[in-house]
Design a protein around this motif. Structure first.
Motif, PDB file in Angstrom:
ATOM      1  N   ALA A 102      43.232  39.165  33.129  1.00  0.00           N
ATOM      2  CA  ALA A 102      44.209  38.161  33.542  1.00  0.00           C
ATOM      3  C   ALA A 102      44.964  38.593  34.782  1.00  0.00           C
ATOM      4  CB  ALA A 102      45.189  37.885  32.402  1.00  0.00           C
ATOM      5  N   THR A 103      45.387  39.865  34.850  1.00  0.00           N
ATOM      6  CA  THR A 103      46.154  40.276  36.024  1.00  0.00           C
ATOM      7  C   THR A 103      45.273  40.331  37.254  1.00  0.00           C
ATOM      8  OG1 THR A 103      45.933  42.451  35.078  1.00  0.00           O
ATOM      9  CG2 THR A 103      48.128  41.521  35.132  1.00  0.00           C
ATOM     10  N   ALA A 104      43.999  40.641  37.091  1.00  0.00           N
ATOM     11  CA  ALA A 104      43.128  40.654  38.255  1.00  0.00           C
ATOM     12  C   ALA A 104      42.598  39.257  38.561  1.00  0.00           C
ATOM     13  CB  ALA A 104      41.958  41.604  38.013  1.00  0.00           C
ATOM     14  N   ALA A 105      42.931  38.264  37.729  1.00  0.00           N
ATOM     15  CA  ALA A 105      42.475  36.883  37.906  1.00  0.00           C
ATOM     16  C   ALA A 105      40.963  36.810  38.030  1.00  0.00           C
ATOM     17  CB  ALA A 105      43.165  36.223  39.104  1.00  0.00           C
ATOM     18  N   ILE A 106      40.275  37.433  37.101  1.00  0.00           N
ATOM     19  CA  ILE A 106      38.818  37.401  37.050  1.00  0.00           C
ATOM     20  C   ILE A 106      38.410  36.400  35.969  1.00  0.00           C
ATOM     21  CG2 ILE A 106      36.741  38.796  36.634  1.00  0.00           C
ATOM     22  CD1 ILE A 106      38.041  39.526  39.167  1.00  0.00           C
ATOM     23  N   VAL A 107      37.168  36.047  35.914  1.00  0.00           N
ATOM     24  CA  VAL A 107      36.742  34.743  35.495  1.00  0.00           C
ATOM     25  C   VAL A 107      37.357  34.053  34.287  1.00  0.00           C
ATOM     26  CG1 VAL A 107      34.693  33.619  34.480  1.00  0.00           C
ATOM     27  CG2 VAL A 107      34.848  34.036  36.848  1.00  0.00           C
ATOM     28  N   PRO A 108      37.358  34.555  33.104  1.00  0.00           N
ATOM     29  CA  PRO A 108      37.893  33.567  32.147  1.00  0.00           C
ATOM     30  C   PRO A 108      39.318  33.158  32.507  1.00  0.00           C
ATOM     31  CG  PRO A 108      37.513  35.693  31.084  1.00  0.00           C
ATOM     32  CD  PRO A 108      37.030  35.821  32.470  1.00  0.00           C
TER      33      PRO A 108
ATOM     34  N   THR B 190      42.015  46.206  42.899  1.00  0.00           N
ATOM     35  CA  THR B 190      42.742  46.005  41.649  1.00  0.00           C
ATOM     36  C   THR B 190      41.821  46.218  40.459  1.00  0.00           C
ATOM     37  OG1 THR B 190      44.056  44.370  42.791  1.00  0.00           O
ATOM     38  CG2 THR B 190      44.254  44.432  40.412  1.00  0.00           C
ATOM     39  N   VAL B 191      40.624  45.649  40.558  1.00  0.00           N
ATOM     40  CA  VAL B 191      39.663  45.811  39.465  1.00  0.00           C
ATOM     41  C   VAL B 191      39.372  47.283  39.233  1.00  0.00           C
ATOM     42  CG1 VAL B 191      37.234  45.497  38.896  1.00  0.00           C
ATOM     43  CG2 VAL B 191      38.594  43.556  39.670  1.00  0.00           C
ATOM     44  N   LEU B 192      39.205  48.013  40.314  1.00  0.00           N
ATOM     45  CA  LEU B 192      38.915  49.444  40.172  1.00  0.00           C
ATOM     46  C   LEU B 192      40.084  50.169  39.508  1.00  0.00           C
ATOM     47  CD1 LEU B 192      36.918  51.703  40.910  1.00  0.00           C
ATOM     48  CD2 LEU B 192      38.329  52.109  42.909  1.00  0.00           C
ATOM     49  N   VAL B 193      41.287  49.872  39.982  1.00  0.00           N
ATOM     50  CA  VAL B 193      42.462  50.557  39.414  1.00  0.00           C
ATOM     51  C   VAL B 193      42.609  50.221  37.941  1.00  0.00           C
ATOM     52  CG1 VAL B 193      44.962  50.717  39.543  1.00  0.00           C
ATOM     53  CG2 VAL B 193      43.634  50.670  41.620  1.00  0.00           C
ATOM     54  N   MET B 194      42.418  48.952  37.625  1.00  0.00           N
ATOM     55  CA  MET B 194      42.523  48.530  36.226  1.00  0.00           C
ATOM     56  C   MET B 194      41.497  49.257  35.362  1.00  0.00           C
ATOM     57  SD  MET B 194      44.743  46.388  35.410  1.00  0.00           S
ATOM     58  CE  MET B 194      46.025  45.627  36.319  1.00  0.00           C
ATOM     59  N   SER B 195      40.269  49.330  35.855  1.00  0.00           N
ATOM     60  CA  SER B 195      39.224  49.996  35.072  1.00  0.00           C
ATOM     61  C   SER B 195      39.587  51.452  34.863  1.00  0.00           C
ATOM     62  CB  SER B 195      37.885  49.909  35.797  1.00  0.00           C
ATOM     63  OG  SER B 195      37.620  48.586  36.122  1.00  0.00           O
TER      64      SER B 195
END
Lengths: 340, 627, 170, 100
Positions: free
Chosen positions: A212-218, A251-256
């Motif tokens: 949700a924070t990265a605004a990725i698909v669902p 962001t995706v990388l940091v989140m992961s």
């Protein structure tokens, strides 16, 4: 002192390069993977021997040469500032992200992150929190474009809401490790099981918040093409336009990496007890890249949520669950519930 | 042991809380719950009384309640011979009445509320008796006053009941003023309210002050114990349910004044004047109330006047200085008066609420057991040996004569005669003769849950006097026991032949019964009665109209107060002074507001300007000061 | 202060002050908000200089990341053209300037008169190298009750805001 | 000159600038932001004195200040929204319903 500055500068340059290359590779990988999910080939023509690996480079060049359109009624300064913020703050967050296990040199450790502070997670959350300004600015600066405005509103509300839940979910591992330092959180998991086994609820909550924070698909409501054309970056073009996905990839990388560090034991893993450094490094990146892949996977798989569903889920389901979970964790720690 | 005592006192409070807070859910169990907690209290009281009989004294401060300057008022309880006796009487009689109430109140509205009130009342009464200082006693004193208010007004939807409750409350409150003044004097002179601090050094009091204190305290007692000027509330209090009348207005609460005087014995011993006033008022009340009871037709009101009269007797006992006799009569009276009220309640129960004796008669066939216990109780109150009333009344009269009060003795004997007369007039009227019961009423015997307490109390009425009042091993047990705490205050004046006294009082009692029999049982009795009424018409009118005391009070106090309140306080002080003053204040404020309104622009930033300018000025002034 | 610290101090305090001036003198309120973030980052830098590391993060997360975002977001939800099209200053702006400068001068004089015992400067701010731990120990021992009260204040504000803005609450 | 003075000077300048903003601006949002700056400068003074006197209490107080500031902003924004709904403007000089 000078030594520190020098290593800092070197680290910074290396990280910048690594993250830049990562973004490009990611762009390619995303296209290929999406193509694979959708039973088509994906980019192929540019550098056909390398399965279109150079396609992102070509795209970047195209972006650089494209006409940079600024709408007449746009707020010029803010319009220009927004993509800069959008690229800068995720990058700033990535500065505190470990790129691997600490290397032991002599008696001291060499940390593979550009800034190593003992409130590392707070630093990352602060930097990611500031990212919302890029979207806000993009929405406001577009000069009254409804799509931009609504997209920005959605994204900001979504980010701010889910950051609350995300912080609550991260609080459980922090409480268990009794530290805000990313390295110490990993160290706390090296003695016993990974925190995902103690905190399955927090793990799931964080997994949802991550998307949700990265605004990725669902949860990519801000960019829902059918409703909003392209959301907050409707009016953007050329290199400015490219900065937003760049920020998003980082962001995706940091989140992961946060996910791996907080719940999956970071660089700890089977057959690794600290000294073959490279093995820890491999473990770490395998896990991180798995989650990066998970993002793309969900991108190609899930349908989109409705906006009210998204908000209801955040405030009415995840928030109460997280609060109860934190209460339970605190209780368990106070009564010294035995670690399984 | 002191914690046992505390538990004993608090047990009814627990019952009250349970029934009061959860009454909505206890339903039928409320009565059993209330009785159980009182039973616990009674069971705990037994070892405590034995402990006290062995000569031990408990005096324990549980915590410091008020600490103000040198005054230190603890919350403490005291168990000595005096309070042990009260403990036994109160818990036992209340227990019996609770059990009786389970049957009597069955099906009434507010069943749980009733038992909550009853428990609260017993708690307050125990606090009154057990307190080890005047303020704890005063709390209990006010507590029973409040409980009597809510219990008399138990049928608060009925106007007479609500009025009676208010009357009781206000009247006793007038007496409480006196009591409070007495306590304040005590604090002034002793700097403490604890009995153990006051009594050993009571002799430092000047006689004048001792008289003031004792009279002030006794004024409180006249309110609570329904003595002469302030007795008017008690007959009206019969509006409450009958167990309430039995418990509060016969057996326990109204005797609080007697207990208090006996408790303050060291103070009364210092003041022969105060004591004489107590005894005189007691004697007068005894006589006066007895005359009122002579001609009444209302069952419960006769009993109410008889209660006032009997408390007058007790007051004679404690007034002449023989505290044990007053306390002894208190104890025996508690038994037979509770019994009388409860059997009157049984009659009322059977007659569906009718209390007028002219509508009864011949009930002994319908309710033989009630009739039997009623006769036992009447014999006891009339002073026929060997029932309990005989011993206690005889001791009171004997001591009064021996301590040098022949007039009081005389009045007492005449009152004894009248007591016997009106009690048996009531018995004959109700249970003998022809039935005057209205058509459609079918009187019946009360259920067992009511009869068992009646019989227990009847046995008590028979034996208690003999157990405690007969001279054994050279001394009377109750005299010995009570005198441990409150010894006889004054020396004997006359030596009298005790046998003669006994004969005189027996003769007075028997004569009363005989006259009653003559007036109601033989065939020619009605003629005889009408002749009597015609001959002594003014006297009869006086008695029948209760000496117009209520009317006199009305003219003397109520009307003037009402007129002053309306004509002066309302029309002049309130309207012309206070209201007008308030209006002027409002007008001034309005004018000031008009002046200041210029500053009130309604713009936020203007306010911000004023705030920051103020900050600037304050800050600058401070700087100027430190420079 | 060492040279580097002095440099950093100069930079961050300049950031804070310039940001604040930007907030006050920008015509466009959204620019004000951005300047405010700038200013808050500068203040966060000051906190870091004062060894309050936890507060540095808190300053950015709470003030920049939440409060200003909230203000900007509300600005967006209402018609932004109306928000922007206001004339800048109130008519009595001169008085405002005078009062503010008066306060500033007052405070400066106060500073020059003030004496602080600096012998303990920079000590006691961390336990085992962790500022967070020291802060937490103090917060949850000496200041536990005020902390709970702050929680209550936040709750009250939350409920109050919902009641104020929600339409059709009875 | 003591060496805490520059820190305090910065805090006071921020306070004064915030005060100017509160007093002279018409836009409700800018007034709110200026208020935040004032509050933040007060918190800054807490932290400064905490550092120079070597007690951590000042930092604790900054947390309280931040919480109060957050609630104050929330309520202020709610008022702004309400005012906008009623008056269709966020000009503080228009917020008076007296003298009309």
């Amino acid at each position: 002192m000078a030594m520190h500055v020098l290593t800092g500068v070197i680290k910074f340059i290396v990280a910048f390069a690594v993250l830049g290359i990562y973004a490009l590779v990611m762009l390619w990988f995303e296209r290929k993977a999406l193509g694979f999910f959708q039973i088509r080939i994906g980019p192929k023509l540019v550098s056909s021997g390398l399965e279109g690996l150079l396609q992102p480079v070509a795209d970047m060049l195209k972006s650089l040469w494209k006409e940079d359109i600024v709408p007449h009624r746009a707020d010029k300064l803010v319009f220009w500032v927004a993509p800069v913020i959008g690229g800068m703050f995720p990058f700033a967050a990535a500065l505190a992200m470990p790129f691997g296990p600490p290397i032991k040199i002599g008696g001291s450790y060499f940390y593979l992150s550009i800034v190593h502070v003992n409130v590392g997670i707070l630093y990352i959350l602060a930097a990611l929190g500031l990212t919302s300004y890029s979207i806000l600015s993009a929405g406001i600066a577009a000069g009254g474009n409804k799509y931009s405005l609504i997209g920005a509103q959605r994204e900001v509300a979504q980010m701010v809401s889910y950051e609350v839940v995300m912080a609550l979910a991260l609080l459980n591992p922090i409480l268990m490790a009794r530290s805000l330092d990313l390295y110490e959180i990993v160290a706390a998991q090296s003695h016993h099981l990974w925190f995902v086994f103690y905190q399955p609820v927090a793990f799931v909550v964080f997994l949802i918040c991550m998307f949700a924070t990265a605004a990725i698909v669902p949860f990519d409501l801000p960019e829902a093409e059918q409703e909003l054309v392209a959301g907050y970056n409707t009016e953007y073009s050329a290199m400015k336009m490219a900065m937003f996905p760049f920020g998003q990839f980082i962001t995706v990388l940091v989140m992961s990496s946060l996910m791996v560090i907080f719940f999956l034991g970071g660089w700890t893993g089977p057959y690794w007890d600290g000294h073959p450094w490279i093995l820890g490094f491999i473990w770490y990146w395998v896990k991180v890249l798995f989650f990066v892949f998970l993002f793309i996977w969900s991108w190609g798989t899930f349908p989109r949520y409705r906006y009210d569903q998204l908000m209801n889920m955040c405030w009415k389901i995840l928030l109460p669950i997280s609060v109860l979970n934190v209460l339970w964790t605190g209780f368990a720690l106070i009564v010294h519930l035995p670690m399984i | 042991m002191e914690w046992l005592l505390l538990l004993c006192v608090l047990s009814p409070a627990v019952g009250c809380i349970i029934n009061g807070l959860f009454g909505r859910w206890t339903y039928r169990a409320a009565g059993v719950i209330g009785s159980t907690f009182l039973g616990i209290s009674f069971a705990l009281a037994i070892p405590l009384i034995i402990y006290a009989i062995q000569g031990h004294i408990i005096d324990y401060d549980y915590y410091h309640w008020i600490i103000s300057g040198k005054l230190d008022v603890p919350f403490g309880l005291r168990l000595d011979s005096l309070s042990a006796m009260m403990l036994g009487v109160v818990t036992f009689v209340s227990f019996m009445i609770h059990i009786y109430s389970i049957g009597y109140m069955g099906g009434h509205k507010g069943y749980a509320r009733f038992f909550a009130y009853l428990n609260l009342f017993v708690f307050a009464m125990l606090l009154l008796c057990m307190g080890n200082n005047y303020l704890t006693l005063f709390i209990g004193w006010e507590g029973v006053g409040f409980c009597s208010y809510i219990l008399i007004g138990y049928y608060y939807e009925k106007k007479t009941a609500a009025d009676a409750g208010r009357k009781a409350f206000v009247t006793t409150r007038i007496g409480d003023v006196g009591f409070t003044i007495g306590i304040l004097f005590i604090i002034l002179y002793f700097g403490s309210v604890k009995f153990t601090d006051i009594f050993p050094q009571a002799h430092i009091l000047p006689p004048m002050i001792a008289t003031i204190i004792t009279l002030a305290l006794f004024f409180g007692a006249t309110g609570k114990s329904a003595q002469f000027p302030l007795y008017v509330w008690l007959p009206d209090a019969m509006e409450g349910p009958t167990p309430v009348s039995a418990l509060i207005h016969a057996a326990t609460m109204v005797t609080a004044g007697v207990y208090m005087v006996a408790r303050s014995a060291p103070l009364y011993a210092l003041s022969p004047t105060g004591s004489l006033v107590v005894a005189s008022i007691g004697a007068f009340t005894a006589f006066f109330a007895a005359t009122m009871a002579l001609t009444h037709f209302d069952l419960k009101r006769i009993l109410a006047y008889s209660t006032i009269s009997q408390i007058g007797y007790m007051m004679i006992g404690v007034g002449v200085g023989a505290y044990w006799t007053g306390m002894f009569h208190l104890m025996t009276h508690a038994f037979f008066k509770a019994l009388l009220f409860l059997s009157a309640g049984a009659v009322m129960h059977a007659m569906h609420g009718i209390l007028d004796m002219r509508l009864m008669g011949g009930l002994r066939h319908k309710m033989p057991q009630t009739c039997a216990v009623m006769i036992i109780a009447s014999l006891a109150i009339a002073g026929i040996p060997p029932l309990s009333g005989f011993f206690s009344k005889d001791h009171i009269l004997g001591e009064a004569l021996m301590l040098g009060h022949p007039i009081i003795w005389m009045v007492g004997v005449i009152t004894a005669f009248m007591t016997a007369y009106y009690m048996f007039r009531m018995v004959f009227f109700t249970f003998f003769g022809e039935s005057r019961v209205p058509e459609g009423l079918h009187p019946h015997e009360a259920p067992n849950v009511m009869l068992v307490p009646l019989w227990v109390l009847a046995v008590g009425s028979i034996v208690v006097g003999a157990i405690f009042g007969i001279k054994m091993h050279g001394h009377i047990p109750i005299e010995h026991f009570i005198s441990l705490t409150s010894p006889v205050a004054f020396p004997k004046v006359y030596e009298v032949n005790e046998s003669l006294l006994i004969i005189i009082s027996i003769v007075a009692g028997v004569l009363g019964i005989a006259v009653a029999w003559l007036s109601y049982i033989p065939k020619w009795a009605p003629k005889w009665r009408s002749w009597f009424v015609r001959t002594f018409h003014p006297l009869y009118r006086c008695c029948f109209n209760l000496w117009w005391v209520d009317e006199v009070y009305n003219c003397l106090f109520c009307r003037p107060f009402w007129h002053v309140s309306e004509r002066f306080l309302w029309k002049v002080v309130d309207d012309k002074l206070i209201d007008a003053g308030v209006d002027d204040v409002g007008r001034i404020a309005g004018l000031a507001g008009k002046a200041v309104r210029i500053l009130q622009t309604g713009f936020i930033n203007n306010y911000a300007y004023w705030v920051s300018a103020g900050a600037l000025i304050v800050c600058g002034w401070y700087l100027l000061k430190i420079m | 202060m060492t040279g580097i610290e002095a440099c950093v101090f100069a930079i961050v305090s300049l950031m804070a002050i310039v940001g604040a001036l930007g907030v006050v003198f920008c015509r466009n309120p959204y620019h004000s908000a951005l300047w405010m973030v700038f200013s808050f980052v500068g203040i966060a830098g000051l906190f870091a200089l004062l060894q309050a590391y936890f507060l540095t993060a808190l300053q950015i997360i709470v003030y920049a990341g939440a409060i200003v975002v909230m203000i900007a977001f509300v600005m967006m939800t209402i018609d932004f053209r109306k928000v922007r099209g206001l004339s800048k200053f109130v008519p009595q702006w001169l008085w405002g300037l005078i009062i503010s400068f008066g306060i500033l001068i007052d405070l400066f004089i106060l500073t020059s008169k003030m004496k602080i015992d600096v012998s303990q400067a920079g000590k006691n701010l961390a336990i085992a190298g962790s500022n967070t731990k020291a802060l937490g120990m103090e917060l949850f021992t000496s200041y536990l009750f005020p902390f709970e009260m702050v929680a209550v204040i936040l709750l009250v504000a939350l409920i109050g805001v919902v009641v104020l803005t929600k339409r059709g609450i009875k | 000159m003591q060496y805490y003075v520059p820190f305090l000077m910065v805090a006071f300048i921020l306070f004064a600038v915030g005060a100017i903003g509160v007093l002279v601006r018409r836009n409700f949002f800018v007034v709110l932001m200026s208020l935040e700056i004032m509050i933040n400068s007060a918190g800054l003074v807490f932290v400064i004195l905490s550092y120079f006197s070597g007690t951590i209490s000042g930092q604790v107080f900054f947390i309280f200040v931040a919480a109060v500031a957050a609630s104050e902003t929330a309520v202020g924004l709610a008022i702004a929204v309400l005012m906008y709904r009623v008056r269709h403007t966020v000009d503080v000089t228009e917020f008076s319903i007296m003298k009309r």
